[in-house]
Design an enzyme around this catalytic site. Structure first.
Site, mmCIF file in Angstrom:
data_model
loop_
_atom_site.group_PDB
_atom_site.id
_atom_site.type_symbol
_atom_site.label_atom_id
_atom_site.label_comp_id
_atom_site.label_asym_id
_atom_site.label_seq_id
_atom_site.Cartn_x
_atom_site.Cartn_y
_atom_site.Cartn_z
ATOM 1 N N GLU A 107 40.176 36.327 30.171
ATOM 2 C CA GLU A 107 41.289 36.192 31.111
ATOM 3 C C GLU A 107 41.222 34.833 31.786
ATOM 4 O O GLU A 107 40.132 34.327 32.100
ATOM 5 C CB GLU A 107 41.236 37.313 32.156
ATOM 6 N N ASP A 109 43.115 32.989 35.048
ATOM 7 C CA ASP A 109 43.921 33.423 36.194
ATOM 8 C C ASP A 109 44.351 32.304 37.125
ATOM 9 O O ASP A 109 43.523 31.481 37.546
ATOM 10 C CB ASP A 109 43.109 34.382 37.085
ATOM 11 N N GLU A 111 46.013 32.936 40.849
ATOM 12 C CA GLU A 111 46.434 33.938 41.822
ATOM 13 C C GLU A 111 46.770 33.232 43.131
ATOM 14 O O GLU A 111 45.934 32.506 43.678
ATOM 15 C CB GLU A 111 45.344 34.985 42.059
#
Length: 294
Positions: A107, A109, A111
């Site tokens: 993953e 990311d 955010e």
């Protein structure tokens, strides 16, 4: 922290100088949402504008919403323009990320952690490899991300992962398999984005709760660019590996100018870096020295 927003003379000088990874990244192609993406949940909380060239995600006390790419990809350049939830966004999280689909998932990311009115957004990045994350970095941005659209991008190849904001590298994660650190290379990933309530942790560790009287919270998107090697979820390799522009030598490392930009972000805007957290990691994680990201 209002000082985190104004453009500085130094950044202006950086923007005027050309150069990324020894050569310019391919310019993102502005395409409509439906070309590359589909909604994943709460379809009625996604609003479409300009023939689908721009969308909004809406969050209220009942639900958030999200979308994902139609295809899965092994390596490439992925970006979109985003304008984050304005005003009092405490408790909300807007995410843009790549992820594979199993228990030992990979993953990548972005955010965006909301905050009270007048306080800056926090951008948290993370990299999961083989199901292991705990590689958080947090920065403030050098502009107000709620006022205008800005590009957020990922370059992912066999050599490194680069996170970019308006072509400024804010993080690099090198392939350190020779040091015993797993690297995403054989699990195709879809691209996702979502807006949801995370007031149990997102703002000041959960101390600031979402003010639902301010709902709906709205994040806006456009320019849904994907330039990647599309693969089935069962694929363990990219059929064109080595032949794409992002595989070429000039994209195997940042150049000196890009490292100066990254250093500027680290010195001026970084508020947390797992690489320097000796309470969590008494010994520096091996990838940090190679990433030159300390």
């Amino acid at each position: 922290m209002a000082a985190a927003y104004p453009w500085t003379l130094f950044l202006g000088m950086l923007v005027m100088v050309s150069g990324t990874m020894g050569a310019a990244l391919r310019k993102p192609v502005d395409v409509a949402f439906g070309r590359n993406y589909v909604p994943t949940w709460a379809f009625d909380h996604i609003k479409y504008f300009n023939g689908g060239n721009e969308i909004q995600l809406h969050l209220d006390k009942y639900t958030g919403t999200g979308f994902q790419s139609k295809g899965s990809y092994l390596f490439g350049h992925f970006s979109m323009q985003m304008k984050l939830v304005p005003g009092d966004s405490a408790g909300t999280v807007t995410a843009f990320y790549l992820s594979s689909q199993n228990s030992e998932h990979d993953e990548i990311d972005f955010e965006f952690l909301g905050n009270r009115t007048g306080q800056p957004y926090i951008l948290q990045t993370n990299v999961f490899t083989g199901g292991k994350g705990d590689r958080e970095q947090r920065i403030y941005l050098w502009f107000d991300p709620t006022k205008e659209f800005h590009y957020y991008s990922v370059l992912w190849n066999m050599y490194m992962i680069v996170f970019l904001v308006d072509d400024v590298p804010i993080r690099v994660f090198k392939n350190c398999k020779d040091l015993g650190v797993k690297f995403p290379f054989n699990q195709p990933m879809k691209i996702y984005s979502s807006l949801w309530n995370a007031d149990d942790w997102a703002t000041r560790g959960g101390l600031e709760k979402t003010d639902w009287s301010k709902a709906p919270f709205i994040a806006s998107y456009r320019s849904f660019h994907i330039d990647g090697c599309e693969a089935s979820v069962e694929a363990k390799f990219c059929a064109t590996q080595g032949a794409r522009w992002w595989d070429q030598k000039e994209f195997q490392d940042l150049d000196a100018f890009q490292y100066r930009r990254l250093s500027w972000v680290r010195q001026k805007y970084t508020i947390y870096n797992y690489c320097t957290d000796r309470s969590r990691y008494p010994s520096m994680p091996p990838e940090c020295k190679r990433d030159r990201d300390i």
